[in-house]
Design a protein around this motif. Structure first.
Motif, PDB file in Angstrom:
ATOM      1  N   ASP A 151       0.848  -1.191   0.000  1.00  0.00           N
ATOM      2  CA  ASP A 151       0.000   0.000   0.000  1.00  0.00           C
ATOM      3  C   ASP A 151       0.884   1.242   0.000  1.00  0.00           C
ATOM      4  OD1 ASP A 151      -1.965   1.873   0.217  1.00  0.00           O
ATOM      5  OD2 ASP A 151      -2.576   1.336   2.266  1.00  0.00           O
ATOM      6  N   LEU A 152       1.149   1.772  -1.179  1.00  0.00           N
ATOM      7  CA  LEU A 152       2.039   2.915  -1.320  1.00  0.00           C
ATOM      8  C   LEU A 152       1.365   4.247  -1.047  1.00  0.00           C
ATOM      9  CD1 LEU A 152       3.929   1.955  -4.613  1.00  0.00           C
ATOM     10  CD2 LEU A 152       4.653   1.550  -2.265  1.00  0.00           C
ATOM     11  N   ALA A 153       0.045   4.289  -1.122  1.00  0.00           N
ATOM     12  CA  ALA A 153      -0.674   5.565  -1.058  1.00  0.00           C
ATOM     13  C   ALA A 153      -0.330   6.397   0.178  1.00  0.00           C
ATOM     14  CB  ALA A 153      -2.176   5.325  -1.156  1.00  0.00           C
ATOM     15  N   PRO A 154      -0.322   5.824   1.397  1.00  0.00           N
ATOM     16  CA  PRO A 154       0.011   6.652   2.562  1.00  0.00           C
ATOM     17  C   PRO A 154       1.428   7.231   2.497  1.00  0.00           C
ATOM     18  CG  PRO A 154      -1.081   4.626   3.244  1.00  0.00           C
ATOM     19  CD  PRO A 154      -0.743   4.471   1.797  1.00  0.00           C
ATOM     20  N   LEU A 155       2.384   6.454   1.999  1.00  0.00           N
ATOM     21  CA  LEU A 155       3.759   6.937   1.884  1.00  0.00           C
ATOM     22  C   LEU A 155       3.830   8.109   0.918  1.00  0.00           C
ATOM     23  CD1 LEU A 155       6.841   6.546   2.439  1.00  0.00           C
ATOM     24  CD2 LEU A 155       6.859   5.073   0.405  1.00  0.00           C
ATOM     25  N   GLU A 157       1.457  10.089   0.014  1.00  0.00           N
ATOM     26  CA  GLU A 157       0.713  11.227   0.549  1.00  0.00           C
ATOM     27  C   GLU A 157       1.530  11.970   1.610  1.00  0.00           C
ATOM     28  OE1 GLU A 157      -2.153  14.029   1.111  1.00  0.00           O
ATOM     29  OE2 GLU A 157      -2.047  12.499  -0.470  1.00  0.00           O
ATOM     30  N   ARG A 158       2.251  11.231   2.449  1.00  0.00           N
ATOM     31  CA  ARG A 158       3.070  11.865   3.485  1.00  0.00           C
ATOM     32  C   ARG A 158       4.220  12.672   2.901  1.00  0.00           C
ATOM     33  NH1 ARG A 158       2.480   6.785   6.163  1.00  0.00           N
ATOM     34  NH2 ARG A 158       4.595   6.157   5.526  1.00  0.00           N
ATOM     35  N   HIS A 159       4.652  12.317   1.684  1.00  0.00           N
ATOM     36  CA  HIS A 159       5.817  12.965   1.083  1.00  0.00           C
ATOM     37  C   HIS A 159       5.451  13.510  -0.298  1.00  0.00           C
ATOM     38  CE1 HIS A 159       8.355  11.383   4.300  1.00  0.00           C
ATOM     39  NE2 HIS A 159       7.739  10.231   4.136  1.00  0.00           N
ATOM     40  N   ARG A 160       4.417  14.304  -0.327  1.00  0.00           N
ATOM     41  CA  ARG A 160       3.892  14.793  -1.611  1.00  0.00           C
ATOM     42  C   ARG A 160       4.885  15.679  -2.347  1.00  0.00           C
ATOM     43  NH1 ARG A 160      -2.200  16.831  -1.105  1.00  0.00           N
ATOM     44  NH2 ARG A 160      -1.919  16.799  -3.364  1.00  0.00           N
ATOM     45  N   GLY A 161       5.816  16.295  -1.641  1.00  0.00           N
ATOM     46  CA  GLY A 161       6.770  17.171  -2.306  1.00  0.00           C
ATOM     47  C   GLY A 161       8.012  16.475  -2.817  1.00  0.00           C
ATOM     48  N   TRP A 232       8.455   6.607   7.027  1.00  0.00           N
ATOM     49  CA  TRP A 232       8.759   5.936   5.764  1.00  0.00           C
ATOM     50  C   TRP A 232       8.118   4.557   5.666  1.00  0.00           C
ATOM     51  CZ3 TRP A 232      10.508   9.056   2.287  1.00  0.00           C
ATOM     52  CH2 TRP A 232      11.302  10.144   2.655  1.00  0.00           C
ATOM     53  N   ARG A 233       7.253   4.220   6.592  1.00  0.00           N
ATOM     54  CA  ARG A 233       6.722   2.861   6.634  1.00  0.00           C
ATOM     55  C   ARG A 233       5.697   2.611   5.524  1.00  0.00           C
ATOM     56  NH1 ARG A 233       5.846   0.983  12.511  1.00  0.00           N
ATOM     57  NH2 ARG A 233       8.048   1.591  12.395  1.00  0.00           N
ATOM     58  N   VAL A 234       5.777   1.417   4.961  1.00  0.00           N
ATOM     59  CA  VAL A 234       4.836   0.952   3.937  1.00  0.00           C
ATOM     60  C   VAL A 234       4.341  -0.421   4.358  1.00  0.00           C
ATOM     61  CG1 VAL A 234       4.524   0.331   1.516  1.00  0.00           C
ATOM     62  CG2 VAL A 234       6.060   2.209   2.131  1.00  0.00           C
TER      63      VAL A 234
END
Length: 316
Positions: A151-155, A157-161, A232-234
């Motif tokens: 599930d990459l989406a949370p990672l 989203e946390r690092h959008r820049g 950085w957790r996935v």
């Protein structure tokens, strides 16, 4: 970041020299200033050739620029994954003798060529390959390949820049599985990271086998010693997740655990990569996969110095 660069299958990164303390705030801006990113190679004219990214003797690393070269990389992947290793080929792969999927069309393909081995077409043989997928390209199409397992989406989203790069489908022909070839591949990756201002590399690393109980020692070692901090957790997709904490920390023999890991996975750890939460069994390729997350800011300083902040060590 893609399976192995030094001993076999797909989706992985590769070993580095010995470790050094991590440089805590290393970024592409600090490494090489405000360089302009190079345009993505889109496989143009049939006979065009990309400039080399590095050279060691007869071996050269560069990007593929033609569909013909991509097909040769796919044949190399088939030879390693299906003929040598334990991957299960479908009818399409059996007929074409190529390892291919829909992601190949949107990825850049890193190649290692041997100029001392000339094929019947008069071209140097392709002896190693790596598949590279940038986030901006993935978002325009079907996302990242590793999203099929993690599930990459949370990672993201946390690092959008930040700019992410997925490394995968890596393999090298058996006679070339040496530190020399792997270093050249990594020189090519580092050049690519710099030119495209990549901030984070992601991909899967594999343990051979599909029985997590038999892999309890290395999985537990990774869980207790390399699990990514929350930032950085996935996590593995719930429907496919296999627990990694199969042994308590005090029961782990670290030396035995490291011996049970492929060199590629140990290379990830040496350079400063983190491991995700939970593993995934990949029955097609006969492996158990863990997620690797490697922020450029976490790369050990020695490796930056080894390849050069401007990727000049093996520059052609």
């Amino acid at each position: 970041m893609l399976k192995r660069a030094d001993e076999g299958p797909r989706k992985r990164i590769g070993p580095f020299p010995e470790p050094l303390a991590a440089l805590p705030d290393l970024s592409w801006r600090m490494l090489h200033g405000l360089r302009q990113s190079m345009p993505r190679v889109l496989l143009p004219a049939p006979h065009s050739v990309a400039p080399p990214l590095g050279r060691m003797g007869a071996l050269e690393v560069r990007l593929a620029t033609t569909q013909r070269e991509v097909k040769k990389a796919q044949r190399l992947r088939y030879k390693v994954f299906y003929e040598e290793m334990s991957a299960i080929a479908d009818i399409q792969a059996q007929v074409s003798r190529r390892d291919r999927d829909a992601f190949d069309a949107i990825c850049d393909h890193l190649l290692v060529l041997d100029h001392d081995t000339i094929t019947r077409s008069g071209e140097p043989a392709i002896v190693g390959t790596y598949r590279l997928l940038r986030q901006d390209v993935a978002e325009r199409y079907s996302g990242f390949y590793t999203a099929n397992e993690f599930d990459l989406a949370p990672l993201l989203e946390r690092h959008r820049g930040l700019r992410f790069l997925e490394l995968g489908r890596s393999c090298v022909l058996a006679p070339y599985r040496s530190k020399r070839t792997v270093e050249l591949l990594w020189h090519g990756i580092w050049s690519y990271v710099l030119s495209h201002r990549i901030d984070v590399m992601i991909g899967c690393a594999s343990l051979e086998g599909t029985d997590p109980e038999r892999l309890a020692l290395p999985l537990a070692f990774l869980h207790h010693n390399a699990r990514a901090p929350e930032e950085w957790r996935v996590g593995a997709l719930p429907a496919r997740r296999v627990a990694m904490d199969r042994l308590p920390a005090e029961a782990i023999n670290s030396k035995a655990a490291l011996q049970a890991m492929p060199p590629l996975m140990k290379g990830y750890l040496r350079i400063g990569a983190f491991v995700g939460d939970g593993a995934v069994v990949d029955r097609q390729f006969g492996t158990t996969d863990v997620m690797i997350v490697l922020p450029v800011s976490a790369i050990n300083a020695r490796y930056v110095n080894h390849y050069g902040a401007e990727a000049t060590r093996y520059a052609a």
